[in-house]
Design a protein around this motif. Structure first.
Motif, PDB file in Angstrom:
ATOM      1  N   ARG A 190       0.853  -1.195   0.000  1.00 40.65           N
ATOM      2  CA  ARG A 190       0.000   0.000   0.000  1.00 40.65           C
ATOM      3  C   ARG A 190       0.889   1.246   0.000  1.00 40.65           C
ATOM      4  NH1 ARG A 190      -2.825  -3.528  -0.976  1.00 40.65           N
ATOM      5  NH2 ARG A 190      -4.823  -4.167  -0.072  1.00 40.65           N
ATOM      6  N   PRO A 191       1.667   1.476  -1.069  1.00 37.37           N
ATOM      7  CA  PRO A 191       2.586   2.624  -1.076  1.00 37.37           C
ATOM      8  C   PRO A 191       1.882   3.975  -1.022  1.00 37.37           C
ATOM      9  CG  PRO A 191       2.470   1.602  -3.249  1.00 37.37           C
ATOM     10  CD  PRO A 191       1.742   0.692  -2.314  1.00 37.37           C
ATOM     11  N   HIS A 192       0.679   4.063  -1.564  1.00 36.47           N
ATOM     12  CA  HIS A 192      -0.030   5.346  -1.603  1.00 36.47           C
ATOM     13  C   HIS A 192      -1.249   5.360  -0.678  1.00 36.47           C
ATOM     14  CE1 HIS A 192       2.508   6.273  -5.005  1.00 36.47           C
ATOM     15  NE2 HIS A 192       2.086   5.181  -5.639  1.00 36.47           N
ATOM     16  N   GLY A 193      -1.323   4.398   0.253  1.00 29.64           N
ATOM     17  CA  GLY A 193      -2.488   4.294   1.121  1.00 29.64           C
ATOM     18  C   GLY A 193      -2.503   5.322   2.238  1.00 29.64           C
ATOM     19  N   ASP A 194      -3.657   5.409   2.886  1.00 33.03           N
ATOM     20  CA  ASP A 194      -3.817   6.247   4.075  1.00 33.03           C
ATOM     21  C   ASP A 194      -3.442   5.421   5.302  1.00 33.03           C
ATOM     22  OD1 ASP A 194      -4.746   8.262   2.452  1.00 33.03           O
ATOM     23  OD2 ASP A 194      -6.861   7.793   2.789  1.00 33.03           O
ATOM     24  N   TYR A 195      -2.496   5.924   6.081  1.00 32.59           N
ATOM     25  CA  TYR A 195      -1.951   5.160   7.200  1.00 32.59           C
ATOM     26  C   TYR A 195      -2.414   5.728   8.538  1.00 32.59           C
ATOM     27  CZ  TYR A 195       1.358   2.427   4.383  1.00 32.59           C
ATOM     28  OH  TYR A 195       1.918   1.556   3.492  1.00 32.59           O
ATOM     29  N   ALA A 196      -2.698   4.826   9.469  1.00 35.48           N
ATOM     30  CA  ALA A 196      -2.873   5.171  10.880  1.00 35.48           C
ATOM     31  C   ALA A 196      -1.795   4.411  11.638  1.00 35.48           C
ATOM     32  CB  ALA A 196      -4.253   4.791  11.378  1.00 35.48           C
ATOM     33  N   ILE A 197      -0.831   5.117  12.221  1.00 36.92           N
ATOM     34  CA  ILE A 197       0.316   4.494  12.874  1.00 36.92           C
ATOM     35  C   ILE A 197       0.213   4.732  14.378  1.00 36.92           C
ATOM     36  CG2 ILE A 197       2.826   4.474  13.080  1.00 36.92           C
ATOM     37  CD1 ILE A 197       2.936   5.406  10.153  1.00 36.92           C
ATOM     38  N   ILE A 198       0.049   3.661  15.123  1.00 39.34           N
ATOM     39  CA  ILE A 198      -0.045   3.739  16.581  1.00 39.34           C
ATOM     40  C   ILE A 198       1.355   3.626  17.161  1.00 39.34           C
ATOM     41  CG2 ILE A 198      -0.949   2.619  18.648  1.00 39.34           C
ATOM     42  CD1 ILE A 198      -3.320   1.667  16.979  1.00 39.34           C
ATOM     43  N   GLY A 199       1.757   4.605  17.944  1.00 39.88           N
ATOM     44  CA  GLY A 199       3.091   4.616  18.537  1.00 39.88           C
ATOM     45  C   GLY A 199       4.187   4.922  17.538  1.00 39.88           C
ATOM     46  N   PRO A 200       4.142   6.068  16.835  1.00 42.26           N
ATOM     47  CA  PRO A 200       5.148   6.353  15.807  1.00 42.26           C
ATOM     48  C   PRO A 200       6.520   6.697  16.367  1.00 42.26           C
ATOM     49  CG  PRO A 200       3.682   8.229  16.065  1.00 42.26           C
ATOM     50  CD  PRO A 200       3.107   7.116  16.906  1.00 42.26           C
ATOM     51  N   GLY A 201       6.601   7.109  17.650  1.00 41.53           N
ATOM     52  CA  GLY A 201       7.900   7.377  18.280  1.00 41.53           C
ATOM     53  C   GLY A 201       8.733   8.370  17.498  1.00 41.53           C
ATOM     54  N   GLY A 202       9.953   7.955  17.126  1.00 41.67           N
ATOM     55  CA  GLY A 202      10.872   8.837  16.405  1.00 41.67           C
ATOM     56  C   GLY A 202      10.591   8.969  14.927  1.00 41.67           C
TER      57      GLY A 202
END
Length: 794
Positions: free
Chosen positions: A303-315
């Motif tokens: 999914r290179p162009h997808g919409d992402y929800a990232i839990i705990g992105p940190g740095g």
């Protein structure tokens, strides 16, 4: 009143002493505030200096110290008779204020590691015993006050609970504003103020005022950790630290590595690199090669162009990879504001190339699951990469690495917020005998079944970073809402050909000979687990202990010779077992045995003591169950601890004060006990459904809902203990020490109950733990008649 005066004659000096009501109640409240603040701050400090598992110790240390202080107040009664009550209270408060900074220095400078050695055990014992001394002094003070002021027990107990409630309310802002070590010093400052309140002499008040001023200056000078901060953590001396800050969630520091990179280190354990890369120069760079050659990158290939929800992105590792691969919308949900705001959007914003300030990156400071659950958008990918609960919050003392991010209900919510062909991408650390990533598969399978997917064999792809070994490697589990297509499988194979270190563990058309393939093809996690060495059954919100994978047979074989990561992951189990044993031995040695030896020729009513054991056990079981139940509702363990304990202690204090007039005849104690039992049983069945329906409410509304739910129960739960003490005082013979025994037994049951609650929750779930609290109060109901055993005989 005659019987009550007989009890007082055992403890009170011959010269009459009448403590002013205001001095008595304010002094008790301040001492209670200091003790509970110290206890809560120690859980935070132990999480950093030791390991999150040892946060259990802070609760055990506090309860044991308070109980032991009460016992020794009885044993030293003849010596204490020479002192007035307020002098005992003043001296114990002053000594506590002096000793707390000493305890802090010992905890910060004594290195304790994971190794099972005589030296390490000795160092841990030093930390344990030294930390218990301030609580011992407070317990001695409270026991003397309760025994000598039995006619005012309800008001004293109410002041005790209210002081503790205020400490729960204060711990979060104190940790946020001044940090962990300074919060402990603030407990010392409060104890010094309590000593001033207790003092009746101008000279001693001036001396104590100087002590309080010195402690306040120490806090001010140590605001940035210049005087007292972490020196040793997890047995390793901290070095190369550029930045460090505390809050109620964790201690966060930024270290410089050997190559000049910057690493965010959370509680001296979990870490995440700060990305320092220009997205416009991504193509062909070392950053691209490094970030795309790891398992979490597989979802970016799909999914290179997808919409992402990232839990705990940190740095920003996952964020940078998503943006660089072409995503036009990346939503990061970071729970710690120090990482999200102070580090990534302020102090290191230039170093990170303003990654979190890009228009295509949307960063939110929130609990990951709560954010996803309330989100109105749908995503192509929901991603979690090595998101742990290593660090204990203040509530970590009541949870063996519980994590509501990895439950069946959580995964169902993630699936429901995906687009029709969306993917959940979860990376966990895995070993030769899989258990963590394997449990992710198990949980996702159960969630898919609940969503109507009958056969999940075509809904998973699993990729590892090389061959599984004993030390552990990252393994990415991709769970798709709809079946993976042949084109998507080919895209994964192409990515693995481009980055040869990656290994395919499972895909719909390539089922390897491993545990992942067997679990997925079985389509039945429960049946698979029965024949597997580890417990990888799906976890639920009722028992969210995702990392507890040991079966009893494996537990017996667990030792420090196991792989480093395997030992670390399961250390909490060993600590829990050791703590249960140590608690039993300590209760016998410091609470029960001294009283038995002292009063061996006297006859105490066992039933009356069992009443106080049942009340103490019931209170702690209910309190711990409610804290864990409210974690998801309020969004974070720290909020759950603060709100639940504050409301419970405050309302229990009100109940204690009201019990004097509402239950003038202590024999009517059956009424609040019946209310408590019925309320707990009602909550067991209805509370999970109620909180689930209202979890989307605004935070302020959640606080109101919490108060409506908890205050009536806490009000009733504040009545049985002080009313029982009144019963003992009114019926005691001159040769009895019933109040001391009741104090010791109540403390003993609380020590054991704090550990027992976790054991029950792990094995049977939070509902059963709460129901056990109802059983304990029902036993107290049956034993209430034992509070006046000799009325008819006398």
């Amino acid at each position: 009143m005659g019987a009550s005066h007989q009890v007082l004659a055992q403890v009170v000096p011959q010269r009459a002493e009448v403590l002013p009501e205001r001095t008595l109640l304010v002094g008790v409240a301040l001492s209670s505030f200091s003790a509970l603040l110290l206890e809560l701050a120690l859980t935070r400090l132990f999480s950093v200096v030791l390991f999150y598992h040892f946060a259990f110790l802070a609760i055990s240390i506090a309860l044991l110290g308070l109980g032991a202080g009460g016992v020794f107040a009885h044993l030293w009664k003849q010596r204490l008779n020479a002192l007035e009550t307020r002098r005992i209270a003043m001296l114990s408060s002053a000594m506590t204020a002096i000793l707390i900074p000493v305890v802090l220095e010992i905890v910060l400078h004594v290195p304790v590691s994971l190794r099972l050695s005589a030296g390490n055990f000795f160092r841990l014992s030093v930390v344990y015993l030294c930390s218990a001394v301030p609580f011992f002094l407070t317990g001695l003070q409270f026991s003397a006050i309760f025994a000598r002021e039995s006619s005012r027990i309800t008001r004293i107990y109410g002041a005790d609970l209210i002081g503790g409630a205020v400490a729960c309310l204060a711990v979060v802002p104190l940790l946020n504003w001044i940090g962990g070590p300074n919060a402990i010093l603030f407990a010392a400052f409060t104890s010094a103020i309590a000593a001033i309140v207790w003092s009746s002499e101008t000279r001693s008040r001036r001396q104590l005022g100087v002590l309080a001023a010195v402690l306040l200056c120490l806090i001010a000078f140590n605001f940035s950790g210049r005087l007292a901060d972490i020196v040793w953590a997890k047995g390793v001396r901290r070095k190369n630290v550029e930045f460090a800050r505390w809050n109620a969630i964790s201690r966060v520091e930024v270290d410089r590595d050997d190559k000049g990179g910057r690493v965010i280190v959370i509680d001296a354990d979990a870490n995440t690199y700060i990305m320092s890369a220009d997205v416009t120069r991504w193509k062909g760079s070392d950053w691209q090669n490094n970030l795309m050659s790891v398992p979490p990158a597989v979802v970016n290939a799909l999914r290179p162009h997808g919409d992402y929800a990232i839990i705990g992105p940190g740095g920003g590792v996952d964020v940078l990879r998503a943006v660089a691969n072409g995503s036009h919308s990346v939503t990061g949900v970071e729970i710690n504001p120090i990482i999200a705001n102070t580090i990534m959007r302020d102090r290191y914003v230039d170093y990170a190339y303003h990654l979190y300030e890009r228009p295509d990156v949307h960063l939110h400071v929130a609990d990951g699951r709560s954010f996803i659950r309330n989100a109105r958008d749908s995503f192509d990918v929901v991603q979690m990469t090595l998101v742990d609960t290593w660090a204990s919050t203040a509530a970590g003392a009541f949870a063996l690495s519980e994590n509501s991010l990895y439950t069946t209900q959580a995964f169902r919510e993630y699936f429901e917020h995906l687009k029709p062909d969306g993917i959940i991408a979860v990376t966990r650390w895995e070993f030769r005998e899989p258990r963590e990533a394997l449990r992710v598969v198990s949980v996702a399978t159960q969630a898919l079944h609940q969503l109507g997917v009958k056969d999940v064999s075509s809904h998973f792809i699993v990729v590892s970073d090389g061959e599984l070994d004993e030390d552990g490697i990252p393994v990415a589990v991709l769970a798709k809402k709809s079946p993976f297509t042949a084109e998507e499988e080919e895209a994964v194979r192409q990515h693995l050909r481009d980055y040869e270190d990656l290994r395919l563990l499972y895909s719909p058309s390539e089922a390897k000979s491993n545990a992942f393939s067997r679990l997925i093809q079985s389509n039945d996690p429960e049946a698979f687990t029965r024949s597997y060495d580890y417990n990888v059954t799906p976890v639920t919100d009722n028992a969210p202990f995702f990392f507890f994978t040991l079966k009893p047979a494996r537990l017996l074989r667990l030792n420090s010779n196991s792989s480093a990561m395997d030992w670390k992951v399961n250390l909490g189990v060993a600590v829990l077992g050791m703590l249960l044993i140590i608690s039993v031995l300590a209760v016998l040695a410091f609470l029960v045995l001294p009283l038995l030896l002292q009063d061996r020729a006297k006859h105490h009513e066992a039933g009356a003591l069992m009443y106080f054991i049942a009340v103490g056990l019931g209170y702690i079981l209910v309190e711990i169950s409610l804290i864990q139940r409210f974690v998801l509702f309020l969004g974070h363990p720290t909020y759950a601890l603060t709100v639940v304990v504050f409301l419970m202690l405050l309302s229990s204090g009100m109940g204690s004060l009201a019990s004097r007039t509402w239950i003038a005849d202590y024999r009517r104690i059956w009424l609040p006990l019946c209310v408590i039992v019925l309320a707990i049983l009602t909550y067991t069945g209805t509370l999970p459904l109620l909180l689930d329906r209202l979890v989307g409410a605004p935070f302020f509304a959640k606080l109101i809902i919490s108060a409506v739910v908890l205050v009536p129960l806490g009000f009733a739960m504040g009545m049985p203990f002080p009313t029982g003490l009144r019963g003992l005082a009114s019926n005691a013979r001159p040769d009895e020490n019933s109040i001391e025994w009741a104090w010791a037994m109540n403390s003993a049951s609380s020590v054991l109950g704090s550990v027992l609650a976790i054991v029950i929750a792990i094995q049977f779930g939070l509902n059963v733990t709460l129901a056990c609290g109802a059983v304990a109060y029902f036993l107290a109901l049956l034993l209430r008649g034992k509070l006046q055993p000799a009325l008819s005989a006398r």
